[in-house]
Design a protein around this motif. Sequence first.
Motif, short mmCIF file in Angstrom:
data_model
loop_
_atom_site.label_atom_id
_atom_site.label_comp_id
_atom_site.label_asym_id
_atom_site.label_seq_id
_atom_site.Cartn_x
_atom_site.Cartn_y
_atom_site.Cartn_z
N MET A 38 0.84 -1.19 0.00
CA MET A 38 0.00 0.00 0.00
C MET A 38 0.88 1.24 0.00
O MET A 38 1.66 1.45 0.93
CB MET A 38 -0.89 0.02 1.24
CG MET A 38 -1.88 -1.13 1.34
SD MET A 38 -2.89 -1.01 2.86
CE MET A 38 -3.90 0.43 2.50
N TYR A 39 0.74 2.06 -1.03
CA TYR A 39 1.48 3.31 -1.07
C TYR A 39 0.70 4.43 -0.35
O TYR A 39 -0.45 4.24 0.04
CB TYR A 39 1.84 3.68 -2.50
CG TYR A 39 2.99 2.84 -3.03
CD1 TYR A 39 4.30 3.10 -2.65
CD2 TYR A 39 2.76 1.76 -3.89
CE1 TYR A 39 5.35 2.32 -3.10
CE2 TYR A 39 3.81 0.97 -4.34
CZ TYR A 39 5.11 1.26 -3.95
OH TYR A 39 6.15 0.48 -4.38
N SER A 40 1.34 5.56 -0.18
CA SER A 40 0.85 6.60 0.73
C SER A 40 -0.59 7.02 0.42
O SER A 40 -0.98 7.19 -0.74
CB SER A 40 1.76 7.83 0.65
OG SER A 40 1.77 8.38 -0.65
N GLY A 41 -1.35 7.15 1.50
CA GLY A 41 -2.72 7.64 1.39
C GLY A 41 -3.73 6.63 0.88
O GLY A 41 -4.91 6.98 0.71
N SER A 42 -3.33 5.40 0.64
CA SER A 42 -4.27 4.40 0.12
C SER A 42 -5.11 3.81 1.25
O SER A 42 -4.71 3.81 2.41
CB SER A 42 -3.53 3.31 -0.64
OG SER A 42 -2.58 2.66 0.17
N LYS A 43 -6.29 3.30 0.87
CA LYS A 43 -7.24 2.77 1.86
C LYS A 43 -7.89 1.50 1.34
O LYS A 43 -8.23 1.41 0.16
CB LYS A 43 -8.32 3.81 2.17
CG LYS A 43 -7.79 5.10 2.79
CD LYS A 43 -8.88 6.14 2.91
CE LYS A 43 -8.36 7.40 3.59
NZ LYS A 43 -7.29 8.04 2.81
N ILE A 44 -8.09 0.54 2.24
CA ILE A 44 -8.83 -0.68 1.94
C ILE A 44 -9.91 -0.80 3.01
O ILE A 44 -9.60 -0.97 4.20
CB ILE A 44 -7.92 -1.92 1.96
CG1 ILE A 44 -6.72 -1.75 1.02
CG2 ILE A 44 -8.72 -3.16 1.55
CD1 ILE A 44 -5.70 -2.87 1.13
N ILE A 45 -11.16 -0.73 2.61
CA ILE A 45 -12.27 -0.66 3.56
C ILE A 45 -13.32 -1.72 3.23
O ILE A 45 -13.71 -1.89 2.08
CB ILE A 45 -12.94 0.74 3.51
CG1 ILE A 45 -11.91 1.86 3.73
CG2 ILE A 45 -14.07 0.83 4.53
CD1 ILE A 45 -11.26 1.87 5.09
N GLY A 46 -13.77 -2.42 4.26
CA GLY A 46 -14.93 -3.28 4.12
C GLY A 46 -14.66 -4.65 3.54
O GLY A 46 -13.58 -5.22 3.69
N LYS A 47 -15.67 -5.17 2.85
CA LYS A 47 -15.64 -6.55 2.34
C LYS A 47 -14.81 -6.61 1.06
O LYS A 47 -15.32 -6.58 -0.06
CB LYS A 47 -17.07 -7.04 2.09
CG LYS A 47 -17.15 -8.51 1.76
CD LYS A 47 -18.59 -8.95 1.58
CE LYS A 47 -18.68 -10.44 1.27
NZ LYS A 47 -20.08 -10.90 1.08
N CYS A 48 -13.48 -6.71 1.26
CA CYS A 48 -12.54 -6.76 0.15
C CYS A 48 -11.69 -8.02 0.27
O CYS A 48 -11.27 -8.38 1.37
CB CYS A 48 -11.60 -5.55 0.16
SG CYS A 48 -12.41 -3.94 0.12
N SER A 49 -11.43 -8.65 -0.84
CA SER A 49 -10.46 -9.72 -0.90
C SER A 49 -9.34 -9.27 -1.82
O SER A 49 -9.55 -9.13 -3.04
CB SER A 49 -11.10 -11.02 -1.41
OG SER A 49 -10.13 -12.05 -1.50
N ILE A 50 -8.18 -9.00 -1.24
CA ILE A 50 -7.05 -8.49 -2.01
C ILE A 50 -6.12 -9.67 -2.31
O ILE A 50 -5.65 -10.35 -1.40
CB ILE A 50 -6.28 -7.41 -1.23
CG1 ILE A 50 -7.25 -6.33 -0.71
CG2 ILE A 50 -5.19 -6.80 -2.11
CD1 ILE A 50 -7.98 -5.57 -1.77
#
Length: 209
Positions: free
Chosen positions: A161-173
Amino acid sequence: MNIAISHALLLSLLKKQLDNSFILTDNEEKCIERCLSETLIKTELCFSNTPNKYYTKNNETYFSPYHSGQYSIFLYFLSRTVFEENSENNILADKIYYLNKIMNSVDIYYEVKMPEIFMLDHPLGSVMGRAKYGNFFTFSQQCTIGNNKGVFPVIGEHVTMYSGSKIIGKCSIGNHVTIAANTYIKDTNIPDNSIVFGSSPNLTIKTKK
């Protein structure tokens, strides 16, 4: 692992920092002494798997409590180790977690199970929530992982994850995913070997070689 200072001095430094900020009890001092060796083992495993040149010295894994990023990871592992030893009395773990926030401006709660191998780079203002994390996870400044309606993401291995990025909720990365600066992913699945830009629901997803 090559440590910049002796174990005795590291213990003294920890106790002084915690006592100055929160006041340590005798039992808490003894708990830190018991947990230090295991914490350093976890720290060495983590640091030995990073290509960052500052984590190696004379071809040996290196740890300096005066390197903010290194100390932040160490303090997380210490708070987690203390919590695992006695999860019913987590006041000391709270103090170590809080010290990490004060000193390094990063929020990694000890009940969050970070992977054995993870890395951070200038993590100021970052918040790591109760996601499921894969090994070789990396994040930078002002990154957020959080829930939506009580559901947290699941993150694969080798995710950056680079600066300022967000991962929210029902995510499969997926595995081997790069999340570009200021990208916002919400309730979206990302496939393996991807580079992600933009904001949900209008993300741009490109395949990495």
